[in-house]
Design an enzyme around this catalytic site. Structure first.
Site, short mmCIF file in Angstrom:
data_model
loop_
_atom_site.label_atom_id
_atom_site.label_comp_id
_atom_site.label_asym_id
_atom_site.label_seq_id
_atom_site.Cartn_x
_atom_site.Cartn_y
_atom_site.Cartn_z
N CYS A 187 64.79 43.18 0.43
CA CYS A 187 63.48 42.52 0.60
C CYS A 187 62.68 43.21 1.68
O CYS A 187 61.45 43.21 1.65
CB CYS A 187 63.64 41.07 1.05
SG CYS A 187 64.52 40.03 -0.08
N HIS A 220 63.14 35.89 -6.75
CA HIS A 220 62.69 37.23 -7.18
C HIS A 220 63.88 37.87 -7.89
O HIS A 220 65.03 37.61 -7.55
CB HIS A 220 62.33 38.11 -5.97
CG HIS A 220 61.10 37.66 -5.23
ND1 HIS A 220 61.05 37.57 -3.86
CD2 HIS A 220 59.87 37.30 -5.68
CE1 HIS A 220 59.84 37.16 -3.49
NE2 HIS A 220 59.12 36.98 -4.57
N GLU A 226 54.47 39.36 -7.58
CA GLU A 226 55.28 39.39 -6.36
C GLU A 226 55.72 40.81 -6.00
O GLU A 226 56.65 41.01 -5.22
CB GLU A 226 56.49 38.47 -6.53
CG GLU A 226 56.10 37.01 -6.79
CD GLU A 226 55.77 36.21 -5.52
OE1 GLU A 226 56.48 36.35 -4.52
OE2 GLU A 226 54.80 35.42 -5.56
O1 SUG Z 1 58.73 34.95 -0.27
N1 SUG Z 1 60.64 33.92 2.49
C1 SUG Z 1 60.24 34.99 1.56
C2 SUG Z 1 61.42 35.88 1.25
C3 SUG Z 1 61.02 37.06 0.45
C4 SUG Z 1 62.19 37.85 -0.02
N2 SUG Z 1 61.80 38.96 -0.76
C5 SUG Z 1 62.40 39.48 -1.83
N3 SUG Z 1 63.34 38.83 -2.47
N4 SUG Z 1 62.02 40.62 -2.23
C6 SUG Z 1 59.68 34.37 0.28
O2 SUG Z 1 60.20 33.35 -0.17
C7 SUG Z 1 60.24 32.05 3.97
C8 SUG Z 1 59.24 31.66 5.01
C9 SUG Z 1 59.57 30.36 5.67
O3 SUG Z 1 60.22 29.50 5.08
O4 SUG Z 1 59.16 30.18 6.83
C10 SUG Z 1 59.72 33.18 3.08
O5 SUG Z 1 58.54 33.34 2.94
#
Ligand code: SUG
Length: 444
Positions: free
Chosen positions: A368, A248, A174
């Protein structure tokens, strides 16, 4: 040689929506089906980047990807024009289309893991795009991400690129969201801390939500970047944190240089981790800011995103500064903690609260939204494309977004070929603004 850290913020895409795609991400599940406002989202993100610029930071951007992802549609047997494929896919599986329309590339902390040149044996900065295998909508990101990174950091004397790890969920990776680099200054040799959720070949019976990053994936990245084993640490994220919604590690921990700001429950044995870090980097004057659960319950840390903040060294400021989501100031325990911390004369001396609510509703806070790249002045000169913001580029991006983006995207809009056409038109123009060449499928 002068070194600095550049934050590359992901530009929110024209198809930004709330499809509830990320199991284990509490905000994504909670806001499923909400109407999104991509225009507000992109402008909030650019405003955050501008805030950092105003502080004197160097700030870059990474573009959104083309959605729907036509190559995936074709590989699944859809044929005909782009509009035909989208319409047929929407009729056969709206859920598939929801995945292929996601604007999740905005969270560039998941774009790649990189090891800056002071840490690598060949003196080059190494990049590996994250395969993001755990979530289908994100597993389609890495090829385009690789192309973008190779344009901005051309392979050669300064930069080296590796393909995303093969192996699907077993080698689930990730990116930088599960990686911390500690150092005295950005140009000094660092200590790499890789945080994983599970082992590739075990069933993690203690996890109710997916452990997206595997130990074996983290080890493979450190290996292919050539990191010295005595300066590299692998530690498991506390399963309790994953089960509370920290999908994460950057939801419960953030670092910068010698400072590590984390929740007491982020790791099973934080004292042992402190010792490992000190042994791996004896010359680094580590400062640990451990936030007790008694002051900030894990659930408040996850809902407010206290730790998904950017911890930055602002030119001319002695102490570090936190860039926090405004939700932290609206949550009693986290607001009280930040106030107390700022008054305590510790390593963190200032805090700014920013509104990135469009992203936050999908579980994406300030941290993020950015990929950090430590560069020397020489490396900065070797960069390609037009990714680093100045006033003119910022104004152009704001105008571009205002022209092209809708202020409303509901679930039913995702199957609409008109939204697809708008997305491609916007990105076509963006590749010219950012001097990216033809990186997208629809441009081939
Ligand atoms: O991968 N949300 C992302 C958020 C990523 C956050 N990044 C870090 N923590 N670095 C994920 O879960 C949600 C998309 C949706 O539900 O439509 C989403 O992909």
């Amino acid at each position: 040689m002068m070194w600095r850290e550049i934050n590359f913020d992901g530009i929110v895409g024209p198809t930004h929506n709330y499809a509830g795609l990320s199991y284990g991400n509490v905000a994504s599940a909670k806001n499923e089906g909400m109407i999104a406002n991509p225009r507000e989202g992109v402008l909030q993100g650019l405003q955050k980047a501008q805030h950092l610029r105003n502080l004197g930071m160097t700030q870059g951007v990474l573009p959104p990807h083309d959605r729907p992802h036509l190559r995936t549609l074709r590989s699944l047997g859809f044929t005909g024009s782009d509009a035909d494929m989208l319409t047929a896919a929407w009729t056969s599986s709206p859920a598939l289309v929801r995945n292929l329309m996601s604007s999740a590339t905005m969270w560039t902390a998941n774009a790649a893991t990189l090891s800056p040149s002071p840490d690598t044996p060949d003196g080059r900065t190494h990049f590996t795009p994250a395969n993001l295998a755990a979530m289908y909508h994100r597993s389609i990101e890495h090829e385009t991400t690789g192309k973008i990174l190779q344009t901005y950091f051309p392979e050669g004397d300064h930069f080296a690129h590796h393909p995303a790890l093969p192996g699907g969920v077993h080698m689930g990776d990730e990116g930088a969201a599960n990686h911390n680099r500690f150092c005295t200054d950005y140009g000094d040799a660092g200590v790499a801390l890789y945080v994983y959720g599970r082992s590739a070949f075990d069933v993690a019976k203690d996890l109710t939500f997916p452990g997206r990053q595997t130990l074996e994936a983290s080890e493979a990245i450190a290996r292919q970047h050539g990191l010295p084993s005595n300066r590299t640490i692998f530690v498991r994220q506390n399963p309790a944190a994953i089960n509370a919604g920290a999908f994460h590690n950057d939801v419960v921990a953030v670092s910068n240089k010698n400072v590590f700001f984390y929740h007491e429950d982020a790791f099973e044995d934080p004292a042992a981790l402190q010792k490992m870090l000190q042994e791996a980097g004896p010359e680094i004057d580590f400062e640990f800011v451990e936030v007790p659960a008694a002051k900030v319950p894990l659930c408040d840390a996850v809902s407010s995103y206290l730790f998904n903040s950017q911890l930055i060294s602002v030119p001319g400021e002695d102490k570090m500064r936190l860039i926090l989501p405004v939700e932290v100031s609206e949550t009693a325990s986290t607001k009280a903690y930040v106030d107390e911390m700022l008054a305590s004369n510790g390593p963190i001396g200032a805090a700014d609260y920013l509104d990135v609510r469009q992203s936050m509703r999908n579980g994406g806070g300030p941290a993020c939204l950015r990929l950090r790249v430590a560069v020397s002045d020489e490396q900065r000169s070797a960069m390609g494309g037009n990714a680093v913001l100045d006033d003119a580029l910022m104004a152009r991006l704001q105008g571009w977004a205002t022209t092209h983006y809708r202020d409303r995207v509901a679930m039913d809009d995702l199957g609409d070929p008109k939204l697809m056409e708008e997305c491609f038109a916007a990105l076509d123009e963006l590749t010219q603004i950012l001097q990216l060449g033809s990186i997208y499928d629809f441009q081939q």
